[in-house]
Structures are given as C-alpha cells and as structure tokens.
Enzyme design. Structure first.
Site, PDB file in Angstrom:
ATOM      1  N   HIS A  25       0.838  -1.202   0.000  1.00  0.00           N
ATOM      2  CA  HIS A  25       0.000   0.000   0.000  1.00  0.00           C
ATOM      3  C   HIS A  25       0.872   1.250   0.000  1.00  0.00           C
ATOM      4  O   HIS A  25       2.071   1.194   0.282  1.00  0.00           O
ATOM      5  CB  HIS A  25      -0.944   0.015   1.214  1.00  0.00           C
ATOM      6  CG  HIS A  25      -0.252   0.105   2.538  1.00  0.00           C
ATOM      7  ND1 HIS A  25       0.188   1.289   3.083  1.00  0.00           N
ATOM      8  CD2 HIS A  25       0.066  -0.862   3.438  1.00  0.00           C
ATOM      9  CE1 HIS A  25       0.743   1.065   4.262  1.00  0.00           C
ATOM     10  NE2 HIS A  25       0.692  -0.230   4.499  1.00  0.00           N
ATOM     11  N   CYS A  38       4.016  -4.275   6.671  1.00  0.00           N
ATOM     12  CA  CYS A  38       3.552  -4.075   5.301  1.00  0.00           C
ATOM     13  C   CYS A  38       4.693  -3.624   4.394  1.00  0.00           C
ATOM     14  O   CYS A  38       5.790  -3.291   4.859  1.00  0.00           O
ATOM     15  CB  CYS A  38       2.440  -3.025   5.266  1.00  0.00           C
ATOM     16  SG  CYS A  38       0.856  -3.621   5.903  1.00  0.00           S
TER      17      CYS A  38
END
Length: 331
Positions: A128, A141
């Site tokens: 992301h 992440c």
C-alpha cells in the site's frame, strides 16, 4: 466477498535467499531502465508499454528495498519501498493478492490510511501507499510511493503472485513441451492449446467470478500435488518425483502458449536456501508428474496467469484461522 486464498500458515521453510536467471526479453529489460540502485526514496519507474498485456507478478527485495513488477516475465516497473522495521519484519515467502481496497484503513493501527491496498495476509501484511524514509520502517507491510501504488493497483488482481525475498534478480522464461505434470505426447500441445482458448488472465475480482483463478501447489515433503480454484482444493494427486527427493522452492507463472516452440510459455522465479545448490527451473519441471485424472482436471482449469508453486515444505497447515494462501519462509 470471497477472496482467492488458501491457508498455508504451516508451510515453514528456511529460505535465506532468492535467486533467479534472466533470459531472453527479461535480460534486455535493464537496458531500458535507469539504474534502479540509484532511485531515491519515493522514486519509481513505470514502463508498461514494454509488455502491454499478460500475467503480472511482483517481487519484493527486502535488502534492496525495491519492488519489481513483471508482466509476461518482462520487467515493466521498479519502485523504492519500505518494509517492516526490527521487531515487525515483513515475512518472506510466496503470497497472492487476497483482497484489493483502494481506500483501505488499518483495523490494527489507529485507523491509519492504507491507500491502494493489495492484501497479502489476513493478519495485516499488504502492499500500500505510505511514508518512505529510505529504510525499513513499517509494521510489516510493504509501503510504496503513492503514485506507484495507484498504477500497481490497476494491473494486479485477486490471485496475483507476490514473492517477498531476501535477494532479487529477474525471472527467466522457459517453454515446456505440452502439458506440465504429464509425459509428453505428440498431440499434447494441441490439447493444452485448446484448453486455453477463450481464457484470459483475470484483471479484477468481478471477472474472476466467471473465470476462477487457479493455482497448483507441489510438495516434495508430502509427495502431494493440490489444484486450488479460488479458495478451495478441487483436486489432489500423488506426486511422482524423479532423481532425488527435494525440489527447492520455485514459482512458475503461465504466460500462455508458444506456438513456434509448441509448448507452454512460463515465467520462472527460483528460491533456494543459501546452502542448497541452485537447480534450474526447467530441470525441476521435468522431474515432476501427477496422476492422469489430476492432469485432466488441471488441463480443464489452466489459464494464462495460473501460478504453480513448488516447495519442500509440507502442505498440512498448523492452523486454519482464515483463508490465506501463504508459503512463509521467514517471519
């Protein structure tokens, strides 16, 4: 919404590095890219015209802090990234995109925005947009430049393979005669070619509802091959393995048929333990075979973009708390 997923939390290996070969078109891609080692935090390249269509795969190199995007085995983009900081390391291994959400917010970290999210695990690992300080700084992440994350979001789909590795080189291309997992027959290519007619790589989940995403998992530990359609195992076979009892770890993405060579055209990414001699992907592919009934099921479901994962880890998961497709090697 049902996601393409299958629990693989029990597949623990000891991979410390990832290796691959660069051949044919992938080998010349570097000539058209600026020196990716000199990209500054937030920088990226994006050249989709180099390969306008075909299956996409993503390779994240943790040491380089780079994300490499391939279509049909040709590198079309590279971006800087930020992976997990100490104590929150990003796991390495083979993943697929489980869910896409353009305006996602974290349910774990104070509703933090995670724009253009491609989910890799239901426990919170995703690709992301986010802050890029130039070093690993996330909670696990893979943070991407905002504009790059927007562009990446347009070419991934539920089921896109994502390999997170300790090192990186380009994938290489190979053409396998006829049908994988079966003995070669003179008319095999025509049969496989006919099975691909009308099938295209799904571009998003709505299309995948009509054209399910297929994956094949081959385990040398269990001597088993599983065929997975979306989130369920639809066929299982005993694995016949020639010349030894280990496979190493390999990821193959089916690009389609090569009519000139009369074979199936694959992009291959090889992962090997640092202490294990590297085994070429084409050699490995010739070593494996399955029962005829399984081959027929696979033939009926195969499509451009189908992923085949080879592993020396067992397939039996420790837990089934969610529908993940994860072959974790570290973290």
């Amino acid at each position: 919404m049902t996601a393409f997923a299958f629990t693989r939390r029990g597949l623990l290996g000891g991979l410390a590095a990832a290796s691959a070969f660069a051949m044919t078109r992938a080998a010349c891609a570097d000539d058209m890219l600026k020196d990716v080692s000199k990209l500054k935090p937030g920088d990226f390249t994006w050249n989709p015209e180099r390969e306008p269509s075909g299956p996409v795969s993503v390779v994240v190199s943790i040491p380089e802090q780079r994300v490499h995007v391939y279509r049909n085995g040709v590198r079309i983009a590279v971006a800087t990234c930020s992976t997990g900081k100490p104590g929150h390391e990003t796991p390495t291994g083979v993943f697929v995109v489980l869910q896409k959400d353009k305006n996602h917010h974290s349910s774990i970290y104070d509703d933090a925005p995670m724009p253009n999210m491609n989910r890799l695990t239901w426990s919170g690992v995703a690709l992301h947009a986010g802050n890029l300080p130039g070093y690993p700084a996330s909670h696990g992440c893979v943070r991407l430049p905002t504009k790059f994350s927007e562009l990446l979001f347009t070419v991934t789909h539920v089921g896109t393979p994502v390999i997170i590795a300790g090192a990186h080189t380009d994938p290489w291309e190979l053409t396998h005669p006829g049908m994988v997992l079966s003995g070669y027959a003179e008319n095999e290519f025509e049969h496989v070619l006919a099975s691909l007619d009308g099938k295209k790589h799904p571009s998003d989940w709505s299309e995948a509802e009509q054209k399910p995403v297929t994956s094949v998992i081959v385990s040398s530990a269990d001597k088993v091959i599983e065929l997975i359609e979306n989130d369920r195992v639809v066929a299982r076979s005993k694995l016949t393995l020639k010349d030894g009892d280990k496979l190493g770890s390999h990821v193959f993405v089916l690009n389609g048929a090569n009519t000139d060579a009369r074979g199936m055209h694959w992009s291959a990414i090889t992962h090997q333990q640092a202490t294990t001699p590297l085994m070429r992907d084409d050699v490995v592919m010739q070593r494996i075979s399955a029962e005829p009934a399984f081959v027929n099921e696979m033939k009926a479901r195969m499509h451009p973009g189908m992923t085949m994962v080879l592993t020396d880890a067992p397939l039996t998961p420790d837990t089934k708390t969610g529908k993940d497709f994860v072959i974790v090697t570290a973290g």
